[in-house]
Design a protein around this motif. Sequence first.
Motif, mmCIF file in Angstrom:
data_model
loop_
_atom_site.group_PDB
_atom_site.id
_atom_site.type_symbol
_atom_site.label_atom_id
_atom_site.label_comp_id
_atom_site.label_asym_id
_atom_site.label_seq_id
_atom_site.Cartn_x
_atom_site.Cartn_y
_atom_site.Cartn_z
ATOM 1 N N ILE A 1 132.280 109.705 119.913
ATOM 2 C CA ILE A 1 132.061 109.483 118.386
ATOM 3 C C ILE A 1 131.729 110.585 117.581
ATOM 4 C CG2 ILE A 1 130.180 108.309 116.977
ATOM 5 C CD1 ILE A 1 129.768 106.431 119.201
ATOM 6 N N MET A 2 130.919 111.654 118.236
ATOM 7 C CA MET A 2 130.915 112.856 117.144
ATOM 8 C C MET A 2 132.021 113.509 117.145
ATOM 9 S SD MET A 2 128.644 114.635 115.904
ATOM 10 C CE MET A 2 126.977 114.138 116.239
ATOM 11 N N GLU A 3 132.916 113.590 118.024
ATOM 12 C CA GLU A 3 134.278 114.323 117.920
ATOM 13 C C GLU A 3 135.278 113.829 117.254
ATOM 14 O OE1 GLU A 3 135.233 115.482 121.979
ATOM 15 O OE2 GLU A 3 133.445 116.952 122.290
ATOM 16 N N GLU A 4 135.498 112.500 117.777
ATOM 17 C CA GLU A 4 136.833 111.776 116.993
ATOM 18 C C GLU A 4 136.480 110.902 115.986
ATOM 19 O OE1 GLU A 4 139.673 111.965 118.649
ATOM 20 O OE2 GLU A 4 138.777 113.316 120.093
ATOM 21 N N VAL A 5 135.264 110.642 115.280
ATOM 22 C CA VAL A 5 134.765 110.151 113.906
ATOM 23 C C VAL A 5 134.055 111.133 113.297
ATOM 24 C CG1 VAL A 5 133.611 108.059 113.085
ATOM 25 C CG2 VAL A 5 134.553 107.873 115.321
ATOM 26 N N LEU A 6 132.949 111.420 113.380
ATOM 27 C CA LEU A 6 132.250 112.174 112.499
ATOM 28 C C LEU A 6 132.707 113.625 112.316
ATOM 29 C CD1 LEU A 6 128.564 111.479 113.798
ATOM 30 C CD2 LEU A 6 129.866 110.410 112.041
ATOM 31 N N CYS A 7 133.192 114.395 113.181
ATOM 32 C CA CYS A 7 134.004 115.850 113.121
ATOM 33 C C CYS A 7 135.267 115.312 112.247
ATOM 34 C CB CYS A 7 134.122 116.559 114.351
ATOM 35 S SG CYS A 7 132.500 116.874 115.017
ATOM 36 N N ARG B 1 120.472 104.054 111.885
ATOM 37 C CA ARG B 1 120.910 102.767 112.380
ATOM 38 C C ARG B 1 121.207 102.709 113.950
ATOM 39 N NH1 ARG B 1 126.517 102.327 108.902
ATOM 40 N NH2 ARG B 1 126.773 100.557 110.322
ATOM 41 N N PHE B 2 121.356 104.189 114.476
ATOM 42 C CA PHE B 2 121.315 104.230 115.840
ATOM 43 C C PHE B 2 119.953 103.805 116.418
ATOM 44 C CE2 PHE B 2 124.492 107.804 115.516
ATOM 45 C CZ PHE B 2 125.759 106.818 115.867
ATOM 46 N N LEU B 3 119.074 104.249 115.852
ATOM 47 C CA LEU B 3 117.504 103.937 116.158
ATOM 48 C C LEU B 3 117.207 102.498 116.202
ATOM 49 C CD1 LEU B 3 114.791 104.972 117.204
ATOM 50 C CD2 LEU B 3 114.297 105.359 114.824
ATOM 51 N N THR B 4 117.675 101.825 114.949
ATOM 52 C CA THR B 4 117.411 100.543 115.102
ATOM 53 C C THR B 4 118.222 99.549 116.214
ATOM 54 O OG1 THR B 4 118.968 99.978 113.151
ATOM 55 C CG2 THR B 4 116.661 100.483 112.500
ATOM 56 N N THR C 1 136.200 106.209 107.245
ATOM 57 C CA THR C 1 135.407 106.048 105.874
ATOM 58 C C THR C 1 134.667 107.015 105.431
ATOM 59 O OG1 THR C 1 133.611 104.884 106.872
ATOM 60 C CG2 THR C 1 135.235 103.344 106.109
ATOM 61 N N GLY C 2 134.208 108.046 105.967
ATOM 62 C CA GLY C 2 133.657 109.325 105.650
ATOM 63 C C GLY C 2 134.613 110.281 105.407
ATOM 64 N N HIS C 3 136.028 110.258 105.232
ATOM 65 C CA HIS C 3 136.895 111.204 104.952
ATOM 66 C C HIS C 3 136.676 111.407 103.385
ATOM 67 C CE1 HIS C 3 140.972 113.028 104.492
ATOM 68 N NE2 HIS C 3 140.815 113.104 105.977
ATOM 69 N N PRO C 4 137.125 112.833 103.054
ATOM 70 C CA PRO C 4 137.107 113.169 101.578
ATOM 71 C C PRO C 4 137.944 112.382 100.936
ATOM 72 C CG PRO C 4 136.802 115.020 103.114
ATOM 73 C CD PRO C 4 137.150 113.769 103.951
ATOM 74 N N VAL D 1 129.312 109.376 104.650
ATOM 75 C CA VAL D 1 128.459 109.317 105.596
ATOM 76 C C VAL D 1 127.235 109.938 105.270
ATOM 77 C CG1 VAL D 1 129.599 111.258 106.988
ATOM 78 C CG2 VAL D 1 128.154 109.709 107.899
ATOM 79 N N ASP D 2 126.162 109.349 105.619
ATOM 80 C CA ASP D 2 124.734 109.779 105.280
ATOM 81 C C ASP D 2 124.164 109.936 106.843
ATOM 82 O OD1 ASP D 2 121.953 110.487 105.046
ATOM 83 O OD2 ASP D 2 122.019 109.292 103.255
ATOM 84 N N TYR D 3 124.147 111.040 107.198
ATOM 85 C CA TYR D 3 123.777 111.519 108.796
ATOM 86 C C TYR D 3 122.426 110.916 109.003
ATOM 87 C CZ TYR D 3 128.148 114.243 108.913
ATOM 88 O OH TYR D 3 129.463 114.655 108.869
ATOM 89 N N HIS D 4 121.351 111.230 108.099
ATOM 90 C CA HIS D 4 120.127 110.674 108.344
ATOM 91 C C HIS D 4 120.080 109.158 108.391
ATOM 92 C CE1 HIS D 4 119.969 114.669 106.446
ATOM 93 N NE2 HIS D 4 119.010 114.856 107.295
ATOM 94 N N ALA D 5 120.684 108.560 107.631
ATOM 95 C CA ALA D 5 120.687 106.980 107.320
ATOM 96 C C ALA D 5 121.548 106.664 108.852
ATOM 97 C CB ALA D 5 121.445 106.572 106.297
#
Length: 240
Positions: free
Chosen positions: A92-98, A169-172, A148-151, A161-165
């Motif tokens: 998820i980190m490599e293929e989505v967020l990065c 979501r991961f926590l909940t 959806t986080g793409h510029p 994307v808001d990384y803190h939010a």
Amino acid sequence: MQVASSIGKSWKEIGLLALDVPAVEHIEVSFPPLQKLNHPNLSQHSTPGDKMANMFPDSFEGQESRILRDLSEPLVNHKEGQLFLNDAFKIIMEEVLCKEADVKQKVCEWKEPEELSGLLDLELRETGEPQERLLQRVKDVAKYSIKTGHPRFFNQLFAGVDYHALAGRFLTEALNTNLYTYEVAPVFVLMENEILRGMRQLVGWTDGDGIFCPGGSISNMYAMNIHFTRLHLQSLAWDL
């Protein structure tokens, strides 16, 4: 009442007292104790109560005791599951967020529905799949989904994307609880009360209650119902 007063006695006695039901002669299930109902060694003249009593001996032995032992064992391999999550989060980190943060990457690897269906293999199966296959599916979903986080992704309702939010979501999701009582969600109930207090301050209220809505449409519906109730409170009370 007879069953309740017999607690503490043997299963045979409870079966004889309370389970003399003709319908049990036709039960055919895979649960081992119930298979004894149609056992050929049972007399054809046995009553349903006798058959039910033979299902539950004074002590569980053999296959029945194995069932009880299974219930005491962990249903989930936590170590294996946690390793799977680590690998999945890495994807998820490599293929989505990065990738969605890189303007040189595509917003989406677009495929037409027929082609995409073949690439993803979405057929429902009766059996599970190995973890390597599941991780590949995580990669496939990430590859062919809209970033959806793409510029260069623009939408009137959601983008970026808001990384803190996202961490919230991961926590909940990991805690997997509900907010209907303080006993099951003490932290989230207090957070909800504080957010409602802040929202009341925005409109100048010092006291009151509130509700969180899942979307604008149902929020408007709630507002109309509240307004209608306020205007016709007396007639509603008379109807009730």
